[in-house]
Motif scaffolding. Structure first.
Motif, mmCIF file in Angstrom:
data_model
loop_
_atom_site.group_PDB
_atom_site.id
_atom_site.type_symbol
_atom_site.label_atom_id
_atom_site.label_comp_id
_atom_site.label_asym_id
_atom_site.label_seq_id
_atom_site.Cartn_x
_atom_site.Cartn_y
_atom_site.Cartn_z
ATOM 1 N N GLY A 53 -28.976 -48.767 15.749
ATOM 2 C CA GLY A 53 -28.596 -47.859 16.831
ATOM 3 C C GLY A 53 -29.588 -46.723 16.992
ATOM 4 N N ILE A 54 -29.995 -46.136 15.879
ATOM 5 C CA ILE A 54 -30.984 -45.055 15.926
ATOM 6 C C ILE A 54 -32.319 -45.585 16.443
ATOM 7 N N ALA A 55 -32.720 -46.765 15.998
ATOM 8 C CA ALA A 55 -33.984 -47.348 16.443
ATOM 9 C C ALA A 55 -33.964 -47.602 17.949
ATOM 10 N N LYS A 56 -32.830 -48.065 18.481
ATOM 11 C CA LYS A 56 -32.721 -48.303 19.923
ATOM 12 C C LYS A 56 -32.858 -47.003 20.704
ATOM 13 N N ILE A 57 -32.180 -45.956 20.230
ATOM 14 C CA ILE A 57 -32.247 -44.659 20.914
ATOM 15 C C ILE A 57 -33.674 -44.122 20.908
ATOM 16 N N LEU A 58 -34.342 -44.196 19.764
ATOM 17 C CA LEU A 58 -35.716 -43.696 19.674
ATOM 18 C C LEU A 58 -36.658 -44.499 20.561
ATOM 19 N N PHE A 59 -36.437 -45.816 20.643
ATOM 20 C CA PHE A 59 -37.291 -46.647 21.477
ATOM 21 C C PHE A 59 -37.109 -46.309 22.953
ATOM 22 N N VAL A 60 -35.868 -46.078 23.368
ATOM 23 C CA VAL A 60 -35.614 -45.715 24.765
ATOM 24 C C VAL A 60 -36.259 -44.365 25.083
ATOM 25 N N ILE A 61 -36.143 -43.413 24.177
ATOM 26 C CA ILE A 61 -36.783 -42.109 24.383
ATOM 27 C C ILE A 61 -38.296 -42.277 24.490
ATOM 28 N N PHE A 62 -38.879 -43.136 23.649
ATOM 29 C CA PHE A 62 -40.314 -43.392 23.701
ATOM 30 C C PHE A 62 -40.711 -43.974 25.056
ATOM 31 N N ILE A 63 -39.953 -44.942 25.546
ATOM 32 C CA ILE A 63 -40.275 -45.571 26.833
ATOM 33 C C ILE A 63 -40.196 -44.548 27.963
ATOM 34 N N VAL A 64 -39.148 -43.720 27.968
ATOM 35 C CA VAL A 64 -38.984 -42.719 29.013
ATOM 36 C C VAL A 64 -40.156 -41.730 28.989
ATOM 37 N N LEU A 65 -40.525 -41.254 27.807
ATOM 38 C CA LEU A 65 -41.633 -40.310 27.705
ATOM 39 C C LEU A 65 -42.974 -40.954 28.078
ATOM 40 N N ALA A 66 -43.154 -42.228 27.728
ATOM 41 C CA ALA A 66 -44.395 -42.918 28.076
ATOM 42 C C ALA A 66 -44.517 -43.088 29.591
ATOM 43 N N ILE A 67 -43.417 -43.454 30.233
ATOM 44 C CA ILE A 67 -43.440 -43.609 31.693
ATOM 45 C C ILE A 67 -43.673 -42.261 32.363
ATOM 46 N N ALA A 68 -43.007 -41.219 31.882
ATOM 47 C CA ALA A 68 -43.197 -39.880 32.448
ATOM 48 C C ALA A 68 -44.643 -39.422 32.292
ATOM 49 N N SER A 69 -45.226 -39.673 31.145
ATOM 50 C CA SER A 69 -46.620 -39.302 30.904
ATOM 51 C C SER A 69 -47.552 -40.075 31.833
ATOM 52 N N PHE A 70 -47.271 -41.359 32.012
ATOM 53 C CA PHE A 70 -48.092 -42.183 32.904
ATOM 54 C C PHE A 70 -48.020 -41.679 34.343
ATOM 55 N N LEU A 71 -46.818 -41.365 34.798
ATOM 56 C CA LEU A 71 -46.648 -40.883 36.170
ATOM 57 C C LEU A 71 -47.295 -39.512 36.373
ATOM 58 N N MET A 72 -47.187 -38.648 35.392
ATOM 59 C CA MET A 72 -47.825 -37.330 35.502
ATOM 60 C C MET A 72 -49.346 -37.472 35.546
ATOM 61 N N GLY A 73 -49.874 -38.431 34.803
ATOM 62 C CA GLY A 73 -51.311 -38.700 34.833
ATOM 63 C C GLY A 73 -51.755 -39.193 36.206
#
Length: 53
Positions: free
Chosen positions: A29-49
């Protein structure tokens, strides 16, 4: 962030092998939450770039 998700996934696998189902479920459960947070931050970083250019 991705590193911690992988670490919790490995902990879950080891716990499952040794029969600790509750600990394995919690770690997954913790691994899933961390992975989702990683994906959201990666997409946000990509879009800001893209918007900066």
């Amino acid at each position: 962030m991705l590193h911690y998700a992988v670490v919790f996934l490995v902990i879950a696998l080891i716990a499952a092998v040794f029969g600790f189902g509750g600990i394995a479920a919690s770690a997954v459960g913790i691994a899933k939450i961390l992975f989702v947070i990683f994906i959201v931050l990666a997409i946000a970083s990509f879009l800001m770039g893209l918007l900066k250019k």
